[in-house]
Design a protein around this motif. Sequence first.
Motif, short mmCIF file in Angstrom:
data_model
loop_
_atom_site.label_atom_id
_atom_site.label_comp_id
_atom_site.label_asym_id
_atom_site.label_seq_id
_atom_site.Cartn_x
_atom_site.Cartn_y
_atom_site.Cartn_z
N GLY A 93 91.84 -14.66 45.76
CA GLY A 93 92.42 -13.39 44.71
C GLY A 93 91.75 -12.38 44.65
N ALA A 94 90.36 -12.31 44.76
CA ALA A 94 89.80 -10.93 44.77
C ALA A 94 90.27 -10.12 45.82
CB ALA A 94 88.37 -10.93 44.67
N PHE A 95 90.35 -10.48 47.12
CA PHE A 95 90.60 -10.08 48.41
C PHE A 95 91.90 -9.41 48.34
CE2 PHE A 95 87.07 -12.27 50.70
CZ PHE A 95 86.18 -11.03 50.58
N SER A 96 92.79 -10.56 47.74
CA SER A 96 94.25 -10.13 47.69
C SER A 96 94.77 -8.89 46.84
CB SER A 96 95.09 -11.23 47.13
OG SER A 96 94.98 -12.14 48.19
N GLN A 97 94.17 -9.03 45.64
CA GLN A 97 94.04 -7.75 44.60
C GLN A 97 93.69 -6.65 45.31
OE1 GLN A 97 94.17 -8.80 40.38
NE2 GLN A 97 92.51 -10.33 41.16
N GLY A 98 92.46 -6.57 45.85
CA GLY A 98 91.80 -5.38 46.72
C GLY A 98 92.77 -4.79 47.61
N ALA A 99 93.60 -5.77 48.24
CA ALA A 99 94.38 -5.23 49.13
C ALA A 99 95.62 -4.76 48.81
CB ALA A 99 94.65 -6.32 50.42
N ASN A 103 87.50 -4.84 53.07
CA ASN A 103 88.48 -4.91 52.12
C ASN A 103 88.96 -3.47 51.62
OD1 ASN A 103 89.67 -5.38 48.92
ND2 ASN A 103 90.24 -6.89 50.19
N SER A 104 87.86 -2.56 51.55
CA SER A 104 88.22 -1.25 51.33
C SER A 104 89.00 -0.61 52.41
CB SER A 104 87.01 -0.50 51.10
OG SER A 104 86.42 -1.03 49.74
N GLY A 105 88.62 -0.87 53.62
CA GLY A 105 89.33 -0.39 54.80
C GLY A 105 90.71 -0.85 54.95
N LEU A 106 91.11 -2.01 54.52
CA LEU A 106 92.42 -2.62 54.52
C LEU A 106 93.30 -1.78 53.79
CD1 LEU A 106 94.24 -4.81 55.75
CD2 LEU A 106 93.43 -6.50 53.77
N ARG A 107 92.66 -1.52 52.34
CA ARG A 107 93.40 -0.99 51.31
C ARG A 107 93.69 0.43 51.53
NH1 ARG A 107 97.69 -1.35 47.93
NH2 ARG A 107 97.77 0.59 47.38
N MET A 118 96.78 -0.11 54.92
CA MET A 118 97.88 -0.02 54.06
C MET A 118 98.87 1.08 53.94
SD MET A 118 98.48 -3.14 52.67
CE MET A 118 99.55 -2.82 51.30
N PRO A 119 98.16 2.42 53.91
CA PRO A 119 99.04 3.71 54.28
C PRO A 119 99.41 3.64 55.67
CG PRO A 119 96.62 4.23 54.17
CD PRO A 119 96.80 2.66 53.81
N VAL A 120 98.62 3.35 56.67
CA VAL A 120 99.46 3.36 57.98
C VAL A 120 100.58 2.37 58.20
CG1 VAL A 120 99.00 2.61 60.55
CG2 VAL A 120 97.30 3.91 59.09
N LEU A 121 100.72 1.30 57.43
CA LEU A 121 101.65 0.32 57.36
C LEU A 121 102.77 0.84 56.69
CD1 LEU A 121 102.96 -2.59 57.42
CD2 LEU A 121 101.70 -3.27 55.46
N ILE A 161 86.82 -2.97 43.24
CA ILE A 161 87.32 -1.76 42.47
C ILE A 161 86.23 -0.40 42.39
CG2 ILE A 161 87.86 -1.12 40.09
CD1 ILE A 161 88.52 -4.02 39.55
N THR A 162 85.11 -0.64 42.29
CA THR A 162 84.20 0.64 42.32
C THR A 162 84.31 1.39 43.58
OG1 THR A 162 82.88 -0.35 40.40
CG2 THR A 162 81.87 1.13 41.97
N LEU A 163 84.07 0.52 44.69
CA LEU A 163 83.92 0.97 46.22
C LEU A 163 85.08 1.56 46.38
CD1 LEU A 163 82.13 1.55 48.42
CD2 LEU A 163 82.77 -0.63 49.57
N GLN A 164 86.35 0.99 46.32
CA GLN A 164 87.40 1.58 46.48
C GLN A 164 87.83 3.13 45.98
OE1 GLN A 164 91.12 -0.82 46.69
NE2 GLN A 164 89.86 -2.39 47.91
N THR A 165 87.31 2.87 44.66
CA THR A 165 87.94 4.18 43.74
C THR A 165 86.97 5.35 44.30
OG1 THR A 165 88.37 2.86 41.90
CG2 THR A 165 87.84 5.17 41.42
#
Length: 302
Positions: free
Chosen positions: A95-101, A223-227, A231-234, A282-286
């Motif tokens: 659930g955490a990974f899914s929301q992160g992505a 997970n941050s790399g995925l998001r 995701m923007p490349v997709l 959340i923190t790392l991605q932001t």
Amino acid sequence: MIDLLLALWPLFALIVAGFYLRRWDFPSEAFWPGAERLNYFILFPALLFSSLATAPLDNPALPRLALAVMLGLGSAWLALLLLRRLRGWPAGRFGAFSQGALRFNTYLGLAAVGSLFGQAGLTLAALMLALMVPTVNVLSVWSLTAERGVSARSLLLPILKNPLILACLGGALINLSGLGLPGGSDRLLGLLAAASLPLGLLCVGAALKPEQLGGEIPALAWNSGLRLLAMPVLAWAVAFGLRLPPMESSVLVLFFALPTAPTAYVLTRQLGGDSHLMAGIITLQTLLAAVSLPLALQLLVP
């Protein structure tokens, strides 16, 4: 690139300001939960309502934009399900990974769209949110509760009570009815909407938890790399394949390049997921988005 940075740096400056204001206990610790509630239930819905109430719903590009949104989210969701099967993640971690992505920081997204594309971009973004918010909420709840099962009621009730969804539906109905926003109501909603984004960005910074970054570095990194990168490349590939116009392509890529939503932490904690992991994501991605978002827009936006 300089113009892009000039448009985006004030947004991240507000996030940093919110982080330090809360650490300095200004104006008080009790202020921030109230500010978040005010924004979530009043100010931000006013922005979405007014944007959709005046949106050109006859835009011929809208069906393709809707298809692009669902193709992007659907492809990412299938990839996450495959990863879960390969790695054997429990629901709390999945659930955490899914929301992160899949989830996205709506405040940052609309502020960036407004800075870069003005009212026309905000209108497109509001239309996208009407599709993305309910879809992502359903997937988030399901991913956190997959092991113990989930009823249709528990999936749909949070969506039906979501003020952002209600604002989108209300704005679309007003638009289709032809009533418009008479008697100065457009100015009232405009004043409320103008307060939403700066307050929202301050609250994003106040919610950051750098102390949660330790112990999960590999998981946080992929997970941050995925998001922030995949995701923007997709989104760009989907927009290119569907031949979306430049404005629609740009807004789609931008929303898929955003860091995950701070509210993901609350949902994860409520449903018994790995809240420590979620706070770190959340923190790392932001923090990373200050670099990755301008880079993604520079490379992928038409």
